[in-house]
Design a protein around this motif. Sequence first.
Motif, PDB file in Angstrom:
ATOM      1  N   ALA A   1     -11.982  39.557 -82.132  1.00  0.00           N
ATOM      2  CA  ALA A   1     -11.259  40.382 -81.157  1.00  0.00           C
ATOM      3  C   ALA A   1     -11.725  40.056 -79.746  1.00  0.00           C
ATOM      4  N   GLY A   2     -10.727  39.933 -78.860  1.00  0.00           N
ATOM      5  CA  GLY A   2     -11.039  39.830 -77.445  1.00  0.00           C
ATOM      6  C   GLY A   2     -11.122  41.240 -76.868  1.00  0.00           C
ATOM      7  N   LEU A   3     -12.264  41.615 -76.296  1.00  0.00           N
ATOM      8  CA  LEU A   3     -12.510  42.994 -75.876  1.00  0.00           C
ATOM      9  C   LEU A   3     -12.813  43.089 -74.391  1.00  0.00           C
ATOM     10  N   ARG A   4     -12.567  44.280 -73.857  1.00  0.00           N
ATOM     11  CA  ARG A   4     -13.099  44.664 -72.541  1.00  0.00           C
ATOM     12  C   ARG A   4     -13.920  45.939 -72.753  1.00  0.00           C
ATOM     13  N   VAL A   5     -15.188  45.898 -72.349  1.00  0.00           N
ATOM     14  CA  VAL A   5     -16.095  47.027 -72.561  1.00  0.00           C
ATOM     15  C   VAL A   5     -15.746  48.133 -71.567  1.00  0.00           C
ATOM     16  N   SER A   6     -15.398  49.323 -72.094  1.00  0.00           N
ATOM     17  CA  SER A   6     -14.997  50.445 -71.239  1.00  0.00           C
ATOM     18  C   SER A   6     -16.139  51.428 -70.969  1.00  0.00           C
ATOM     19  N   GLU A   7     -17.094  51.506 -71.905  1.00  0.00           N
ATOM     20  CA  GLU A   7     -18.216  52.437 -71.729  1.00  0.00           C
ATOM     21  C   GLU A   7     -19.504  51.796 -72.239  1.00  0.00           C
ATOM     22  N   GLY A   8     -20.605  51.990 -71.517  1.00  0.00           N
ATOM     23  CA  GLY A   8     -21.919  51.602 -71.989  1.00  0.00           C
ATOM     24  C   GLY A   8     -22.078  50.124 -72.258  1.00  0.00           C
ATOM     25  N   HIS A   9     -22.702  49.799 -73.405  1.00  0.00           N
ATOM     26  CA  HIS A   9     -22.991  48.423 -73.788  1.00  0.00           C
ATOM     27  C   HIS A   9     -22.595  48.191 -75.241  1.00  0.00           C
ATOM     28  N   LEU A  10     -22.257  46.919 -75.556  1.00  0.00           N
ATOM     29  CA  LEU A  10     -22.127  46.479 -76.936  1.00  0.00           C
ATOM     30  C   LEU A  10     -23.326  45.586 -77.248  1.00  0.00           C
ATOM     31  N   PHE A  11     -23.917  45.775 -78.426  1.00  0.00           N
ATOM     32  CA  PHE A  11     -25.099  45.003 -78.807  1.00  0.00           C
ATOM     33  C   PHE A  11     -24.857  44.304 -80.133  1.00  0.00           C
TER      34      PHE A  11
ATOM     35  N   LYS B   1     -23.136  49.263 -93.435  1.00  0.00           N
ATOM     36  CA  LYS B   1     -22.325  49.530 -92.256  1.00  0.00           C
ATOM     37  C   LYS B   1     -21.899  48.216 -91.625  1.00  0.00           C
ATOM     38  N   LEU B   2     -20.840  48.280 -90.824  1.00  0.00           N
ATOM     39  CA  LEU B   2     -20.328  47.079 -90.164  1.00  0.00           C
ATOM     40  C   LEU B   2     -21.301  46.599 -89.106  1.00  0.00           C
ATOM     41  N   THR B   3     -21.575  45.298 -89.128  1.00  0.00           N
ATOM     42  CA  THR B   3     -22.413  44.691 -88.098  1.00  0.00           C
ATOM     43  C   THR B   3     -21.655  43.559 -87.439  1.00  0.00           C
ATOM     44  N   ALA B   4     -22.146  43.108 -86.299  1.00  0.00           N
ATOM     45  CA  ALA B   4     -21.481  42.023 -85.568  1.00  0.00           C
ATOM     46  C   ALA B   4     -21.894  40.678 -86.152  1.00  0.00           C
ATOM     47  N   SER B   5     -20.900  39.897 -86.570  1.00  0.00           N
ATOM     48  CA  SER B   5     -21.196  38.532 -87.028  1.00  0.00           C
ATOM     49  C   SER B   5     -21.320  37.589 -85.844  1.00  0.00           C
ATOM     50  N   SER B   6     -20.633  37.939 -84.746  1.00  0.00           N
ATOM     51  CA  SER B   6     -20.729  37.126 -83.521  1.00  0.00           C
ATOM     52  C   SER B   6     -20.396  37.991 -82.315  1.00  0.00           C
ATOM     53  N   LEU B   7     -21.074  37.701 -81.213  1.00  0.00           N
ATOM     54  CA  LEU B   7     -20.802  38.364 -79.932  1.00  0.00           C
ATOM     55  C   LEU B   7     -20.942  37.297 -78.862  1.00  0.00           C
ATOM     56  N   ARG B   8     -19.804  36.952 -78.229  1.00  0.00           N
ATOM     57  CA  ARG B   8     -19.814  35.837 -77.286  1.00  0.00           C
ATOM     58  C   ARG B   8     -19.226  36.274 -75.954  1.00  0.00           C
TER      59      ARG B   8
ATOM     60  N   VAL C   1     -17.909  34.196 -72.550  1.00  0.00           N
ATOM     61  CA  VAL C   1     -17.607  32.889 -71.950  1.00  0.00           C
ATOM     62  C   VAL C   1     -18.206  31.762 -72.794  1.00  0.00           C
ATOM     63  N   LYS C   2     -17.879  31.772 -74.091  1.00  0.00           N
ATOM     64  CA  LYS C   2     -18.263  30.730 -75.048  1.00  0.00           C
ATOM     65  C   LYS C   2     -19.770  30.660 -75.316  1.00  0.00           C
ATOM     66  N   GLU C   3     -20.533  31.622 -74.830  1.00  0.00           N
ATOM     67  CA  GLU C   3     -21.973  31.639 -75.094  1.00  0.00           C
ATOM     68  C   GLU C   3     -22.326  32.840 -75.977  1.00  0.00           C
ATOM     69  N   ASP C   4     -23.177  32.593 -76.968  1.00  0.00           N
ATOM     70  CA  ASP C   4     -23.655  33.694 -77.804  1.00  0.00           C
ATOM     71  C   ASP C   4     -24.609  34.578 -76.997  1.00  0.00           C
ATOM     72  N   VAL C   5     -24.364  35.865 -77.039  1.00  0.00           N
ATOM     73  CA  VAL C   5     -25.209  36.809 -76.286  1.00  0.00           C
ATOM     74  C   VAL C   5     -25.615  37.947 -77.222  1.00  0.00           C
ATOM     75  N   ASP C   6     -26.656  38.665 -76.810  1.00  0.00           N
ATOM     76  CA  ASP C   6     -27.120  39.823 -77.588  1.00  0.00           C
ATOM     77  C   ASP C   6     -26.490  41.131 -77.118  1.00  0.00           C
ATOM     78  N   SER C   7     -25.976  41.168 -75.877  1.00  0.00           N
ATOM     79  CA  SER C   7     -25.382  42.407 -75.363  1.00  0.00           C
ATOM     80  C   SER C   7     -24.348  42.103 -74.302  1.00  0.00           C
TER      81      SER C   7
ATOM     82  N   GLY D   1     -15.945  38.311 -76.850  1.00  0.00           N
ATOM     83  CA  GLY D   1     -15.342  38.118 -78.162  1.00  0.00           C
ATOM     84  C   GLY D   1     -16.273  38.691 -79.217  1.00  0.00           C
ATOM     85  N   LEU D   2     -15.718  39.457 -80.153  1.00  0.00           N
ATOM     86  CA  LEU D   2     -16.522  40.121 -81.172  1.00  0.00           C
ATOM     87  C   LEU D   2     -15.962  39.866 -82.555  1.00  0.00           C
TER      88      LEU D   2
END
Length: 556
Positions: free
Chosen positions: A457-467, A510-517, A519-525, A533-534
């Motif tokens: 999924a292509g996302l835009r973060v609306s609140e807080g952080h995604l980790f 529970k659901l976990t993130a298999s990938s969090l990118r 601009v084509k770079e893997d990130v932690d948050s 991208g998630l």
Amino acid sequence: ITQVITAFEVPLPLEDGGATDDISTVTFLDTPGHAAFKKMRQSGSSATDVIVLVVAADDGISPQTIEIIEMFKSIARSQPQSISLVVAVSKIDKPGIDVDEAIMRIENQLLEHEILTENVLAGGGDEGEFGACQLFPVSGVTGEGLDDLVEGLALQSEIMDLRADEDAKGQGIVIDARMEKGLGVVADCVIRWGNVSKGDFVVSGTNGGRVKFLNDVSNKPLKKARPSQPVRIVGFKTLPKAGDPIVCAGSEEEAKELIRLRESEIFNEERAAFEQKELELQVMGTPAKNNMMMQKKREHFGFNDNGEGGEGEEGTKKESIRIPVVIKADSHGALDAVRDALVTIGIESKLDIVIDPVGMSTGVITTSDVVMARESDSAIFVFGKVGIADKETKTLADDAAVPIRNHDIIYRLLDDAKDFFGKYLPVEYVEKVHGKANVQAVFDVTDKKTKKSVSVAGLRVSEGHLFKKKSIPSMGSEKGAESMPCFYRVSRKGEIITAEYMESSPSGKKLTASSLRKVKEDVDSVRRGDECGLGLMGFNDLQEGDVVECYSIEET
């Protein structure tokens, strides 16, 4: 802040140039106001002729005020004419205080507890069960009203006809007792009848001795103590109890006989109480008797070995949380106060907690105290001026990692105890939401490892952080931080759609993130406002417009 019960004398001014030998004094017992010192206040009341009930003009009566009123009523009912009450309304100098309004408000509050003042009865009426008491507005800052208060106390003593025979054998009350280095047992007492001199044999309960030193409250030596005088007596062989009477004996033999009589009385009282209980089995042998005595002591503190806290019959040992403590204090009165306050923490808790005083004594911390704390996995709570016996004891405590919590202010000790007791409580977990994001687009890509098609999924973060994983400070880790797993859920049109997936998941995870990118770079948050991208592990039902929520499960 008053933390111990103390006594002091205030000389009254001479009238008409009277002789200095005729100077009168008022002896004040200053008792701590904190709720933990209830027993200490009760022991002080046994040596009291007049209770001066201090009520702040701005605050009115407090729970401690009501406690003293009930104590006064109890004594007045059981021993009529033995005690009286005077009310002092303090802080009348405080800006914004309307003295007349404050007095009227406090008089109405006292009336709710059956205490009538002279002002209330000025217009006539029944004096009630306890008669009319004097009320004086005073200021400790300006001194206003204090002369009137002293005159009121003198008048009250005349009304009560307070007299004593100064030539009789001394009798008094132990206010408190403690161990002092170089002196041994030091007992603070108030003489109630007769006189006490250096060299007299004294007895209090089952404790006796000979007066080696007799000092006033300023530690000045006295040859003889007169009635109503507060004194410090050095000479008891063991610590007497606060509130116990003290009497003088004519000889050492007489003192020993008084102790034997008192021990016999205690034995008969305990035997009578023991015989009243129905025993399910015959207790034989010293170990069994010791266990029974410990059981009685536990019941006295409000719990027993079955984990029951005194309410109902459903409590079991498994359900109770037992927290052992070792208590040390510099006096018997303080020891009892700390014990009762710590036990009350468990009683008032919403959880089934039993605070178990496995060891309690006055004086310095000894090796046996440290061993007791080590074997029971408890801390040593210390109140007052209590040191460690020697270097060996200090080394043992350090090597065994026995916590020694020193305090001289009761509420700080209780706050510290509540924090320390937390390690014994069961861990509770709460859900903490870290951030939300809106799905703007969904792409199907091929997983490099499994070669299967997955949704990202292509996302835009609306609140807080995604980790993908969240770093938290580590306790004791050399790396300084640890990774905490984060989970996800997906909502569609206000309803969570991942709940059914989690229930049907073979692993139940529970659901976990298999990938969090980003601009084509893997990130932690990813933080608020960023696009990313998630991919969710094992979940491919993402749609445009879904809301993704990131959360974790954390200990409280």
